[in-house]
Design an enzyme around this catalytic site. Sequence first.
Site, mmCIF file in Angstrom:
data_model
loop_
_atom_site.group_PDB
_atom_site.id
_atom_site.type_symbol
_atom_site.label_atom_id
_atom_site.label_comp_id
_atom_site.label_asym_id
_atom_site.label_seq_id
_atom_site.Cartn_x
_atom_site.Cartn_y
_atom_site.Cartn_z
ATOM 1 N N TYR A 36 -11.196 -9.543 21.992
ATOM 2 C CA TYR A 36 -12.008 -8.343 22.198
ATOM 3 C C TYR A 36 -11.121 -7.120 22.033
ATOM 4 O O TYR A 36 -10.031 -7.057 22.606
ATOM 5 C CB TYR A 36 -12.633 -8.327 23.603
ATOM 6 C CG TYR A 36 -14.127 -8.318 23.521
ATOM 7 C CD1 TYR A 36 -14.785 -7.248 22.909
ATOM 8 C CD2 TYR A 36 -14.890 -9.389 23.982
ATOM 9 C CE1 TYR A 36 -16.157 -7.262 22.766
ATOM 10 C CE2 TYR A 36 -16.265 -9.393 23.840
ATOM 11 C CZ TYR A 36 -16.903 -8.323 23.229
ATOM 12 O OH TYR A 36 -18.256 -8.336 23.084
ATOM 13 N N GLU A 78 -12.517 -3.534 21.742
ATOM 14 C CA GLU A 78 -13.304 -2.296 21.690
ATOM 15 C C GLU A 78 -12.370 -1.091 21.691
ATOM 16 O O GLU A 78 -11.386 -1.062 22.429
ATOM 17 C CB GLU A 78 -14.245 -2.204 22.893
ATOM 18 C CG GLU A 78 -15.484 -3.069 22.720
ATOM 19 C CD GLU A 78 -16.437 -2.989 23.902
ATOM 20 O OE1 GLU A 78 -17.556 -3.469 23.764
ATOM 21 O OE2 GLU A 78 -16.052 -2.449 24.951
ATOM 22 N N ASP A 129 -22.454 5.762 -1.410
ATOM 23 C CA ASP A 129 -22.429 4.356 -1.020
ATOM 24 C C ASP A 129 -21.993 3.547 -2.242
ATOM 25 O O ASP A 129 -22.759 3.385 -3.191
ATOM 26 C CB ASP A 129 -23.836 3.956 -0.552
ATOM 27 C CG ASP A 129 -23.956 2.472 -0.238
ATOM 28 O OD1 ASP A 129 -22.998 1.716 -0.494
ATOM 29 O OD2 ASP A 129 -25.024 2.073 0.270
ATOM 30 N N THR A 183 -19.347 -1.798 1.162
ATOM 31 C CA THR A 183 -19.152 -3.166 1.630
ATOM 32 C C THR A 183 -17.798 -3.615 1.095
ATOM 33 O O THR A 183 -17.256 -3.024 0.157
ATOM 34 C CB THR A 183 -20.230 -4.123 1.097
ATOM 35 O OG1 THR A 183 -20.184 -4.107 -0.328
ATOM 36 C CG2 THR A 183 -21.624 -3.722 1.561
ATOM 37 N N LYS A 228 -18.369 -7.375 -2.185
ATOM 38 C CA LYS A 228 -18.980 -7.442 -3.527
ATOM 39 C C LYS A 228 -17.854 -7.385 -4.571
ATOM 40 O O LYS A 228 -16.992 -8.239 -4.539
ATOM 41 C CB LYS A 228 -20.048 -6.366 -3.656
ATOM 42 C CG LYS A 228 -21.167 -6.590 -2.611
ATOM 43 C CD LYS A 228 -22.306 -5.588 -2.698
ATOM 44 C CE LYS A 228 -23.288 -5.830 -1.553
ATOM 45 N NZ LYS A 228 -24.388 -4.830 -1.544
ATOM 46 N N ARG A 262 -17.104 -10.563 4.084
ATOM 47 C CA ARG A 262 -18.373 -9.880 4.324
ATOM 48 C C ARG A 262 -18.167 -8.795 5.384
ATOM 49 O O ARG A 262 -17.713 -9.087 6.492
ATOM 50 C CB ARG A 262 -19.378 -10.923 4.817
ATOM 51 C CG ARG A 262 -20.811 -10.553 4.735
ATOM 52 C CD ARG A 262 -21.685 -11.802 4.697
ATOM 53 N NE ARG A 262 -21.571 -12.419 3.384
ATOM 54 C CZ ARG A 262 -22.191 -11.978 2.292
ATOM 55 N NH1 ARG A 262 -23.009 -10.949 2.370
ATOM 56 N NH2 ARG A 262 -22.002 -12.559 1.137
HETATM 57 C C1 PLP Z 1 -25.242 -4.444 -0.518
HETATM 58 C C2 PLP Z 1 -25.490 -3.031 -0.269
HETATM 59 C C3 PLP Z 1 -25.537 -2.518 1.032
HETATM 60 C C4 PLP Z 1 -25.641 -3.345 2.288
HETATM 61 O O1 PLP Z 1 -24.770 -4.245 2.588
HETATM 62 P P1 PLP Z 1 -25.035 -5.308 3.761
HETATM 63 O O2 PLP Z 1 -23.633 -5.681 4.097
HETATM 64 O O3 PLP Z 1 -25.846 -6.382 3.164
HETATM 65 O O4 PLP Z 1 -25.732 -4.612 4.879
HETATM 66 C C5 PLP Z 1 -25.659 -1.142 1.201
HETATM 67 N N1 PLP Z 1 -25.755 -0.337 0.148
HETATM 68 C C6 PLP Z 1 -25.757 -0.794 -1.120
HETATM 69 C C7 PLP Z 1 -25.858 0.180 -2.239
HETATM 70 C C8 PLP Z 1 -25.634 -2.155 -1.366
HETATM 71 O O5 PLP Z 1 -25.675 -2.605 -2.613
#
Ligand code: PLP
Length: 439
Positions: A53, A55, A213, A239, A242, A248
């Site tokens: 933990y 925090e 994003d 993220t 990807k 993840r």
């Molecule tokens: C995949 C994705 C997310 C979200 O990711 P999660 O980890 O699945 O919540 C947010 N924004 C965009 C543009 C994405 O492609």
Amino acid sequence: MYSEELYKTDPEIFDVVRKEAEREHSGLELIASENFVSEAVIAALGSVLTNKYAEGYPYKWTKDTDEIDYSKYGRYYGGCEHVDEGEKLAIERAKELFGADHVNVQSHSGTTANMTAYFALGEPGDTLLGLNLSHGGHLSHGHPINFSGRFFNVVQYEVDRQTEQIDFDTLLKLAREAKPKIIVAGASAYPRTMHFERFREVADDVGAYLVADIAHIAGLVAADLHVSPVPYADIVTTTTHKTLRGPRGAIIMCKKEFARTVDKVSFPGMQGGPLEHVIAAKAVAFKEAASDEFITYQKQTIANAKALAEALTKLDYRMVAGGTDTHLMLVDLRSKGVTGRKAERRLEKVGITCNRNTIPYDPEKPFVTSGIRLGTPALTTRGMKEPEMANIAELIDELITNIEERDRYPAIKAKVEELCESFPLYPRRRTEYKNISAR
Ligand SMILES: *Cc1c(COP(=O)(O)O)cnc(C)c1O
């Protein structure tokens, strides 16, 4: 050795893991948001750091100067000295990789990172301008059923009907009418370059904050193969699982002036204890992403996407927005008389995984769709190159053009498996699993 413990304790879950490893090896993974992490990343993920933990942060914010003080203990639990080191490494590496002023590495997911960004810059009820989901946006960019659509007054922009790309004159007009507090630039299904510098101009014109994003394109940005939003956006979320090829999870990058707020909104605002095993795995992935091999990998990912798009175009498939600059493409299947849903389901039967996706101004319902989204990050990680992409285009076409002839499926599936056999995935791991379950 550790898998054996899993087998003894829980053979059912062992089997889930073993079968998933076989599935990943023996199929063609074309889901644009997926990738295969290194054994080093898996080792950090499956470590004792999950027990801790922690925090808080591995530093404290000073009261009067608003600076990070690494000499102060910023955790709400004892015993954090080792996870502190891991988190500091993750932060420093991410800052270096993306050239960001500040990075928060604790976000559990891309959606949570976006939630943090919005609440760092605005309040419930503020106006949020984001790309429509059926035009390539993400649920967390303002979809009515998502938190973003429920907490914010959402206005959505769309791509141009002709070019199927973002038209900045139209966006500017819409922004002047909507007067958003926050503009979100980013997408899950947009094959062309995201011009963050143009988004900044629009944001400045209407006095809005800009959130970028880069969940999908982070690996390309890290390798300098796509324009970076870091100089332009107030907050950048991504993220890590990807194109970036880490565990993840997600991170939040921001300008210095928002750093303290972002930290505070993330914890205690949005989340409790950070996942220190995941944060350590993020650090490993950032180290890998700073290597020359990673740049070569990202270049090949783009080259493969172009090769796949060209091969499919030759076979009479229409590419949305005329092709791709990135790792993904959107294929309009209407010329073949097949819906996205049917294509997704049938391709899966021959070991090709992808997802159905709306195309801009799609006449089909979102559950059915007229298109599929294809991406090359995962296949490129396995070592596949342009010749394999041409081969895969033919396999996809063989299935789509003979979609009702199910007796042809086994032959196509055999070809898929043969191709995969030449690009082994997690070979040591799979051998270990086989040996254990054979006992
Ligand atoms: C995949 C994705 C997310 C979200 O990711 P999660 O980890 O699945 O919540 C947010 N924004 C965009 C543009 C994405 O492609």
